[in-house]
Enzyme design. Sequence first.
Site, PDB file in Angstrom:
ATOM      1  N   ASP A  92       0.842  -1.197   0.000  1.00 33.91           N
ATOM      2  CA  ASP A  92       0.000   0.000   0.000  1.00 33.91           C
ATOM      3  C   ASP A  92       0.877   1.247   0.000  1.00 33.91           C
ATOM      4  O   ASP A  92       2.029   1.195   0.401  1.00 33.91           O
ATOM      5  CB  ASP A  92      -0.918   0.009   1.236  1.00 33.91           C
ATOM      6  N   ASN A 113       6.831   1.139   7.024  1.00 36.40           N
ATOM      7  CA  ASN A 113       7.662   0.284   7.880  1.00 36.40           C
ATOM      8  C   ASN A 113       7.975  -1.076   7.266  1.00 36.40           C
ATOM      9  O   ASN A 113       9.036  -1.645   7.514  1.00 36.40           O
ATOM     10  CB  ASN A 113       7.025   0.118   9.254  1.00 36.40           C
TER      11      ASN A 113
END
Length: 188
Positions: A92, A113
């Site tokens: 995403d 992350n």
Amino acid sequence: MKKYLFAGLGNIGEEYALTRHNIGFQIIDALARKQEFSMETAKLGEVGSFKLKGRTIITLKPSTYMNRSGKAIKYWMDKENIPLENVLVVTDDLNLPFGTLRLKTKGSDGGHNGLKDIQQILQTTNYNRLRFGVGSDFQRGQQVDYVLGTWGEDEAKALPERIDRSVELLLSFVRAGVKNTMNEFNNT
């Protein structure tokens, strides 16, 4: 025989299944349906495989959670002897409008992350990634709630077509190569 690894990023567990952050898992699942192969629990994730144009494609949905995706990707690259240029990470992206597709061959983690962990484990930013735009319609400080939230009504209606387009991009990556695929699919 040439091998490829498609790694869809996401988080395991039903509570995450339909969230924006799990679009990588959703795209891998759609690919499995289209190519008619199954995913099975294996070391560090769910793994499947299929053949396309004489090539073997390994698919991976890491079970290490988003922020530790690099460990699973590195394990399967090594186990299957897949070169870095044949790896494609699906994730995403908050920095792209909803449904926008962007295939890149390198780049920063963009604050993601999962990508940050992959970069650290692989010791490079030069790996292929498909960024699927999830938009940024959230208030300051609400980023985590937004990516771990479910799709809005309009997004949910448009999502099947956008996922199908992403699957076509993955297949093109194998058939036509990264440059041709970028030219055809980026920002569509």
